[in-house]
Design an enzyme around this catalytic site. Structure first.
Site, PDB file in Angstrom:
ATOM      1  N   GLY A   1      49.710  31.761  79.893  1.00 42.56           N
ATOM      2  CA  GLY A   1      50.091  32.478  81.107  1.00 42.56           C
ATOM      3  C   GLY A   1      48.889  32.931  81.921  1.00 42.56           C
ATOM      4  O   GLY A   1      47.742  32.742  81.526  1.00 42.56           O
TER       5      GLY A   1
ATOM      6  N   LYS B   1      46.451  22.707  82.732  1.00 46.02           N
ATOM      7  CA  LYS B   1      46.320  23.324  84.064  1.00 46.02           C
ATOM      8  C   LYS B   1      44.851  23.385  84.496  1.00 46.02           C
ATOM      9  O   LYS B   1      44.572  23.417  85.704  1.00 46.02           O
ATOM     10  CB  LYS B   1      47.005  24.690  84.134  1.00 46.02           C
TER      11      LYS B   1
ATOM     12  N   ASP C   1      49.913  30.082  85.295  1.00 44.44           N
ATOM     13  CA  ASP C   1      48.508  29.889  84.922  1.00 44.44           C
ATOM     14  C   ASP C   1      47.802  28.949  85.893  1.00 44.44           C
ATOM     15  O   ASP C   1      46.615  29.115  86.199  1.00 44.44           O
ATOM     16  CB  ASP C   1      48.452  29.344  83.489  1.00 44.44           C
TER      17      ASP C   1
ATOM     18  N   ARG D   1      35.808  28.145  87.304  1.00 46.05           N
ATOM     19  CA  ARG D   1      34.878  27.011  87.319  1.00 46.05           C
ATOM     20  C   ARG D   1      35.549  25.675  87.604  1.00 46.05           C
ATOM     21  O   ARG D   1      34.960  24.805  88.235  1.00 46.05           O
ATOM     22  CB  ARG D   1      34.165  26.935  85.965  1.00 46.05           C
TER      23      ARG D   1
ATOM     24  N   GLU E   1      35.902  23.577  81.749  1.00 45.86           N
ATOM     25  CA  GLU E   1      36.789  23.220  80.635  1.00 45.86           C
ATOM     26  C   GLU E   1      37.727  22.068  80.968  1.00 45.86           C
ATOM     27  O   GLU E   1      38.156  21.336  80.096  1.00 45.86           O
ATOM     28  CB  GLU E   1      37.632  24.430  80.218  1.00 45.86           C
TER      29      GLU E   1
HETATM   30  N1  LIG Z   1      38.413  34.188  80.479  1.00 46.17           N
HETATM   31  C1  LIG Z   1      39.711  34.167  80.695  1.00 46.17           C
HETATM   32  O1  LIG Z   1      40.197  34.723  81.701  1.00 46.17           O
HETATM   33  C2  LIG Z   1      40.637  33.503  79.707  1.00 46.17           C
HETATM   34  C3  LIG Z   1      42.004  33.717  79.852  1.00 46.17           C
HETATM   35  C4  LIG Z   1      42.884  33.153  78.941  1.00 46.17           C
HETATM   36  C5  LIG Z   1      42.392  32.351  77.920  1.00 46.17           C
HETATM   37  N2  LIG Z   1      41.072  32.118  77.815  1.00 46.17           N
HETATM   38  C6  LIG Z   1      40.622  31.231  76.738  1.00 46.17           C
HETATM   39  O2  LIG Z   1      39.960  32.006  75.756  1.00 46.17           O
HETATM   40  C7  LIG Z   1      38.936  31.208  75.134  1.00 46.17           C
HETATM   41  C8  LIG Z   1      37.639  31.984  75.234  1.00 46.17           C
HETATM   42  O3  LIG Z   1      37.325  32.094  76.615  1.00 46.17           O
HETATM   43  P1  LIG Z   1      36.375  33.210  77.208  1.00 46.17           P
HETATM   44  O4  LIG Z   1      36.620  33.290  78.650  1.00 46.17           O
HETATM   45  O5  LIG Z   1      36.458  34.438  76.357  1.00 46.17           O
HETATM   46  O6  LIG Z   1      34.958  32.521  77.007  1.00 46.17           O
HETATM   47  P2  LIG Z   1      33.540  33.154  76.766  1.00 46.17           P
HETATM   48  O7  LIG Z   1      32.555  32.073  77.077  1.00 46.17           O
HETATM   49  O8  LIG Z   1      33.379  34.464  77.410  1.00 46.17           O
HETATM   50  O9  LIG Z   1      33.521  33.401  75.166  1.00 46.17           O
HETATM   51  C9  LIG Z   1      33.595  32.307  74.306  1.00 46.17           C
HETATM   52  C10 LIG Z   1      33.767  32.795  72.876  1.00 46.17           C
HETATM   53  O10 LIG Z   1      33.830  31.615  72.038  1.00 46.17           O
HETATM   54  C11 LIG Z   1      32.743  31.630  71.124  1.00 46.17           C
HETATM   55  N3  LIG Z   1      32.233  30.264  70.996  1.00 46.17           N
HETATM   56  C12 LIG Z   1      31.743  29.472  71.981  1.00 46.17           C
HETATM   57  N4  LIG Z   1      31.353  28.295  71.461  1.00 46.17           N
HETATM   58  C13 LIG Z   1      31.622  28.359  70.126  1.00 46.17           C
HETATM   59  C14 LIG Z   1      31.447  27.451  69.049  1.00 46.17           C
HETATM   60  N5  LIG Z   1      30.931  26.224  69.238  1.00 46.17           N
HETATM   61  N6  LIG Z   1      31.823  27.849  67.806  1.00 46.17           N
HETATM   62  C15 LIG Z   1      32.370  29.077  67.626  1.00 46.17           C
HETATM   63  N7  LIG Z   1      32.550  29.979  68.602  1.00 46.17           N
HETATM   64  C16 LIG Z   1      32.179  29.610  69.837  1.00 46.17           C
HETATM   65  C17 LIG Z   1      31.706  32.564  71.732  1.00 46.17           C
HETATM   66  O11 LIG Z   1      30.872  33.077  70.722  1.00 46.17           O
HETATM   67  C18 LIG Z   1      32.605  33.614  72.372  1.00 46.17           C
HETATM   68  O12 LIG Z   1      33.062  34.523  71.387  1.00 46.17           O
HETATM   69  C19 LIG Z   1      38.906  29.870  75.902  1.00 46.17           C
HETATM   70  O13 LIG Z   1      39.578  28.872  75.165  1.00 46.17           O
HETATM   71  C20 LIG Z   1      39.630  30.176  77.196  1.00 46.17           C
HETATM   72  O14 LIG Z   1      40.275  29.052  77.747  1.00 46.17           O
HETATM   73  C21 LIG Z   1      40.171  32.689  78.666  1.00 46.17           C
END
Ligand SMILES: NC(=O)c1ccc[n+]([C@@H]2O[C@H](COP(=O)([O-])OP(=O)(O)OC[C@H]3O[C@@H](n4cnc5c(N)ncnc54)[C@H](O)[C@@H]3O)[C@@H](O)[C@H]2O)c1
Length: 346
Positions: free
Chosen positions: A144, A199, A257, A266, A295
């Protein structure tokens, strides 16, 4: 007080501490080996560097070498690392996950299993548990329109929690929802998980339409709207082919979403650069050099492979094919997205 351990202290992991704390959970935030600088900032009382919002007060912080302490006695575990890290982090936490009553996953992406088949992330977690002989509690896939900074700041947010176990989806919606962070439970876990990475691919196409407007000085809103409608249609078709319900793509997981992802972020920025006339490969290289991971680029390739693995699916996803070709450097992106999104002459 029930204990939730969040694995991953990036933007989304840290943001989830806000609703969880407000909903009355003891919230533990574990940073991976990549997150020390983020935890340093939080411990110094500064806003989280990725959201610009201070961490919810009372959140307990754990460094990468404190995983066991972070997970000790956890009732629930929230996986919030980048999708590429989900297999490794799941494996590291498997002992505690199998003791918990639920594992939730906000990561968005696909996983390639050792046989080259593309799996949705909850299935990847199940495969890893089975390979290690570990029992798993019910899984909840989280999707979402949730930008991390707004969740962190307690802004109104609608999210969807999908679990094959209906009771678990409802229980988590009841126990985590707050006045601001509102959860819709569903049993359509695969529907949530198909839309989450796809998405990002379609947000690149929306960005191309915005970039065409910037590049030409003339709006391309008709094209953008056609792209939006085609994107939702393709997410729904792919969902059904993968055993999900068609309507999930038309709700928070798909339409919701896609809207938030197409507004900023990005994937959209990358699309705008292409629409303005930059070479797609050079634009991606420039963004990656600035540590701007897009991504939707790996997701497009994985979604293509996934679609090829389902009889007759890829032909029904012309926009996915067009975006993949554009990412690979195909010329005339405007023509390609238009051909894919506009109705064909009967
Ligand atoms: N930022 C948003 O608004 C948002 C919203 C919903 C879902 N998400 C999803 O949540 C997930 C994290 O996104 P984010 O925005 O927090 O990213 P971010 O870059 O801020 O954080 C990434 C996290 O993943 C870890 N990480 C990165 N590469 C890694 C690896 N190779 N092995 C283990 N850990 C690793 C990092 O240490 C960190 O804890 C993504 O899959 C993203 O699609 C993000």
């Amino acid at each position: 007080m029930a204990v939730m351990t969040i694995l991953g202290a990036g933007a989304m992991g840290s943001a989830l501490a806000t609703p969880l704390t407000n909903a009355g959970w003891e919230t533990r935030l574990w940073g991976t080996w990549l997150d020390d600088h983020l935890l340093d900032a939080c411990e110094a009382g500064k806003p989280h560097p990725r959201t610009n919002v201070p961490l919810a007060s009372g959140t307990k912080l754990y460094r990468s070498d404190q995983l066991d302490e972070a997970l000790e006695g956890a009732d629930a575990v929230f996986i919030a690392v980048a999708s590429v890290g989900v297999p490794k982090v799941t494996q590291m936490a498997l002992g505690a996950i199998s003791q918990a009553s639920v594992v939730l996953c906000t990561s968005k992406g696909f996983w390639t299993d050792p046989n080259g088949r593309i799996q949705l992330l909850p299935d990847a977690i199940r495969t890893i548990a089975a390979e290690n002989g570990a029992l798993l509690p019910p899984i909840v896939g989280v999707g979402g329109p949730c930008k991390a900074n707004e969740v962190a700041d307690g802004k109104p947010t609608a999210t969807i929690y999908g679990s094959l176990d209906e009771g678990t989806a409802i229980r988590m919606a009841r126990e985590i929802s707050t006045d601001a962070y509102c959860i819709e439970p569903t049993t359509d876990e695969p529907g949530v998980e198909v839309c989450a990475p796809m998405k990002n691919v379609y947000a690149i196409a929306l960005g191309i339409a915005d970039g065409l407007e910037e590049g030409t000085g003339f709006p391309h809103h008709n094209l953008k709207s056609a792209i939006f409608a085609q994107s939702v249609k393709e997410m729904s078709i792919a969902s059904v082919a993968l055993g999900a319900r068609p309507e999930t793509a038309y709700g928070l997981a798909g339409v919701g979403d896609l809207e938030v992802t197409g507004l900023s972020g990005r994937n959209k920025v990358y699309g705008v650069r292409i629409g303005r006339g930059e070479n797609a490969i050079e634009a991606l290289a420039a963004m990656e050099a600035a540590e701007q991971t897009v991504e939707g680029v790996p997701a497009a390739g994985l979604a293509m492979t996934l679609a090829q693995q389902q009889e007759g699916l890829l032909e029904q996803l012309p926009l996915l094919k067009a975006v993949t070709a554009i990412i690979a450097g195909a010329e005339h992106p405007e023509k390609l997205v238009a051909e894919a999104a506009l109705p064909q002459r009967p």
